[in-house]
Design a protein around this motif. Structure first.
Motif, PDB file in Angstrom:
ATOM      1  N   MET A 134       0.839  -1.172   0.000  1.00  0.00           N
ATOM      2  CA  MET A 134       0.000   0.000   0.000  1.00  0.00           C
ATOM      3  C   MET A 134       0.890   1.243   0.000  1.00  0.00           C
ATOM      4  O   MET A 134       1.863   1.326   0.731  1.00  0.00           O
ATOM      5  CB  MET A 134      -0.901  -0.016   1.235  1.00  0.00           C
ATOM      6  N   ALA A 135       0.529   2.242  -0.842  1.00  0.00           N
ATOM      7  CA  ALA A 135       1.343   3.446  -0.984  1.00  0.00           C
ATOM      8  C   ALA A 135       1.122   4.377   0.204  1.00  0.00           C
ATOM      9  O   ALA A 135       0.035   4.459   0.761  1.00  0.00           O
ATOM     10  CB  ALA A 135       0.973   4.154  -2.278  1.00  0.00           C
ATOM     11  N   SER A 136       2.165   5.100   0.523  1.00  0.00           N
ATOM     12  CA  SER A 136       2.059   6.043   1.634  1.00  0.00           C
ATOM     13  C   SER A 136       1.458   7.352   1.132  1.00  0.00           C
ATOM     14  O   SER A 136       1.367   7.605  -0.070  1.00  0.00           O
ATOM     15  CB  SER A 136       3.440   6.301   2.235  1.00  0.00           C
ATOM     16  N   LEU A 137       1.051   8.183   2.069  1.00  0.00           N
ATOM     17  CA  LEU A 137       0.469   9.482   1.725  1.00  0.00           C
ATOM     18  C   LEU A 137       1.458  10.331   0.938  1.00  0.00           C
ATOM     19  O   LEU A 137       1.094  10.992  -0.036  1.00  0.00           O
ATOM     20  CB  LEU A 137       0.025  10.210   2.992  1.00  0.00           C
ATOM     21  N   LYS A 138       2.720  10.261   1.323  1.00  0.00           N
ATOM     22  CA  LYS A 138       3.768  11.031   0.641  1.00  0.00           C
ATOM     23  C   LYS A 138       3.876  10.603  -0.820  1.00  0.00           C
ATOM     24  O   LYS A 138       3.995  11.434  -1.720  1.00  0.00           O
ATOM     25  CB  LYS A 138       5.086  10.850   1.383  1.00  0.00           C
ATOM     26  N   ASP A 139       3.829   9.278  -1.064  1.00  0.00           N
ATOM     27  CA  ASP A 139       3.913   8.751  -2.428  1.00  0.00           C
ATOM     28  C   ASP A 139       2.698   9.181  -3.256  1.00  0.00           C
ATOM     29  O   ASP A 139       2.815   9.568  -4.421  1.00  0.00           O
ATOM     30  CB  ASP A 139       4.011   7.225  -2.423  1.00  0.00           C
ATOM     31  N   LEU A 140       1.525   9.099  -2.642  1.00  0.00           N
ATOM     32  CA  LEU A 140       0.297   9.479  -3.344  1.00  0.00           C
ATOM     33  C   LEU A 140       0.290  10.967  -3.700  1.00  0.00           C
ATOM     34  O   LEU A 140      -0.122  11.358  -4.799  1.00  0.00           O
ATOM     35  CB  LEU A 140      -0.927   9.131  -2.495  1.00  0.00           C
ATOM     36  N   LEU A 141       0.764  11.810  -2.782  1.00  0.00           N
ATOM     37  CA  LEU A 141       0.840  13.252  -3.063  1.00  0.00           C
ATOM     38  C   LEU A 141       1.834  13.541  -4.179  1.00  0.00           C
ATOM     39  O   LEU A 141       1.608  14.416  -5.022  1.00  0.00           O
ATOM     40  CB  LEU A 141       1.207  14.021  -1.791  1.00  0.00           C
ATOM     41  N   ALA A 142       2.928  12.800  -4.227  1.00  0.00           N
ATOM     42  CA  ALA A 142       3.913  12.962  -5.297  1.00  0.00           C
ATOM     43  C   ALA A 142       3.313  12.551  -6.641  1.00  0.00           C
ATOM     44  O   ALA A 142       3.527  13.214  -7.663  1.00  0.00           O
ATOM     45  CB  ALA A 142       5.164  12.147  -4.987  1.00  0.00           C
ATOM     46  N   GLN A 143       2.559  11.461  -6.623  1.00  0.00           N
ATOM     47  CA  GLN A 143       1.899  11.017  -7.857  1.00  0.00           C
ATOM     48  C   GLN A 143       0.882  12.053  -8.324  1.00  0.00           C
ATOM     49  O   GLN A 143       0.760  12.330  -9.524  1.00  0.00           O
ATOM     50  CB  GLN A 143       1.211   9.669  -7.643  1.00  0.00           C
ATOM     51  N   ARG A 144       0.145  12.615  -7.365  1.00  0.00           N
ATOM     52  CA  ARG A 144      -0.840  13.633  -7.725  1.00  0.00           C
ATOM     53  C   ARG A 144      -0.159  14.859  -8.317  1.00  0.00           C
ATOM     54  O   ARG A 144      -0.637  15.416  -9.304  1.00  0.00           O
ATOM     55  CB  ARG A 144      -1.671  14.018  -6.512  1.00  0.00           C
ATOM     56  N   ALA A 145       0.942  15.270  -7.744  1.00  0.00           N
ATOM     57  CA  ALA A 145       1.680  16.424  -8.273  1.00  0.00           C
ATOM     58  C   ALA A 145       2.165  16.140  -9.693  1.00  0.00           C
ATOM     59  O   ALA A 145       2.092  17.001 -10.570  1.00  0.00           O
ATOM     60  CB  ALA A 145       2.843  16.772  -7.356  1.00  0.00           C
ATOM     61  N   ALA A 146       2.645  14.912  -9.918  1.00  0.00           N
ATOM     62  CA  ALA A 146       3.109  14.538 -11.260  1.00  0.00           C
ATOM     63  C   ALA A 146       1.946  14.531 -12.246  1.00  0.00           C
ATOM     64  O   ALA A 146       2.080  15.000 -13.384  1.00  0.00           O
ATOM     65  CB  ALA A 146       3.789  13.169 -11.217  1.00  0.00           C
ATOM     66  N   LEU A 147       0.797  14.010 -11.816  1.00  0.00           N
ATOM     67  CA  LEU A 147      -0.384  13.998 -12.682  1.00  0.00           C
ATOM     68  C   LEU A 147      -0.877  15.418 -12.971  1.00  0.00           C
ATOM     69  O   LEU A 147      -1.253  15.729 -14.109  1.00  0.00           O
ATOM     70  CB  LEU A 147      -1.506  13.181 -12.047  1.00  0.00           C
ATOM     71  N   ASP A 148      -0.872  16.269 -11.964  1.00  0.00           N
ATOM     72  CA  ASP A 148      -1.274  17.667 -12.186  1.00  0.00           C
ATOM     73  C   ASP A 148      -0.370  18.336 -13.215  1.00  0.00           C
ATOM     74  O   ASP A 148      -0.828  19.094 -14.072  1.00  0.00           O
ATOM     75  CB  ASP A 148      -1.253  18.446 -10.865  1.00  0.00           C
ATOM     76  N   GLN A 149       0.927  18.055 -13.130  1.00  0.00           N
ATOM     77  CA  GLN A 149       1.877  18.616 -14.098  1.00  0.00           C
ATOM     78  C   GLN A 149       1.574  18.086 -15.497  1.00  0.00           C
ATOM     79  O   GLN A 149       1.571  18.846 -16.475  1.00  0.00           O
ATOM     80  CB  GLN A 149       3.317  18.278 -13.682  1.00  0.00           C
ATOM     81  N   GLN A 150       1.316  16.783 -15.618  1.00  0.00           N
ATOM     82  CA  GLN A 150       0.988  16.194 -16.929  1.00  0.00           C
ATOM     83  C   GLN A 150      -0.299  16.778 -17.482  1.00  0.00           C
ATOM     84  O   GLN A 150      -0.396  17.051 -18.679  1.00  0.00           O
ATOM     85  CB  GLN A 150       0.859  14.666 -16.806  1.00  0.00           C
TER      86      GLN A 150
END
Length: 98
Positions: free
Chosen positions: A1-17
């Motif tokens: 299971m991904a941590s909150l930090k990992d999920l926030l990083a993924q969200r930031a990357a998706l927002d950039q994309q």
């Protein structure tokens, strides 16, 4: 299971994309519109079409009038209640003619 930090990083990357893709697609759309405008000889003025003015419907002159109240009817559409009531009471339509 991904941590909150990992999920926030993924969200930031998706927002950039999302931002990059939106910008690219918008630029592509503008280029396509410019190409079509050039191809068909259109200008900005051609794109801002004004809606045609709707002609005002002229009112039809009244053909029947209730002398006691001043109410009138043009003879078009359903008979008004005052005229139906008067005809029901024995009056004739011609009695109300103007």
């Amino acid at each position: 299971m991904a941590s909150l930090k990992d999920l926030l990083a993924q969200r930031a990357a998706l927002d950039q994309q999302i931002q990059e893709t939106t910008s690219r697609e918008r630029s592509d759309a503008i280029a396509k519109v410019r190409m079509l405008m050039s191809e068909y000889g259109l200008t900005i003025a051609d794109l801002s079409t004004k809606t045609p003015k709707v002609e005002k419907v002229s009112k039809v002159a009244a053909k029947y009038r209730n002398k006691s109240t001043g109410e009138s009817w043009s003879g078009r559409g359903l008979q008004p209640k005052w005229l139906k009531a008067a005809i029901g009471a024995g009056a004739k339509l011609e009695d109300f003619a103007i």
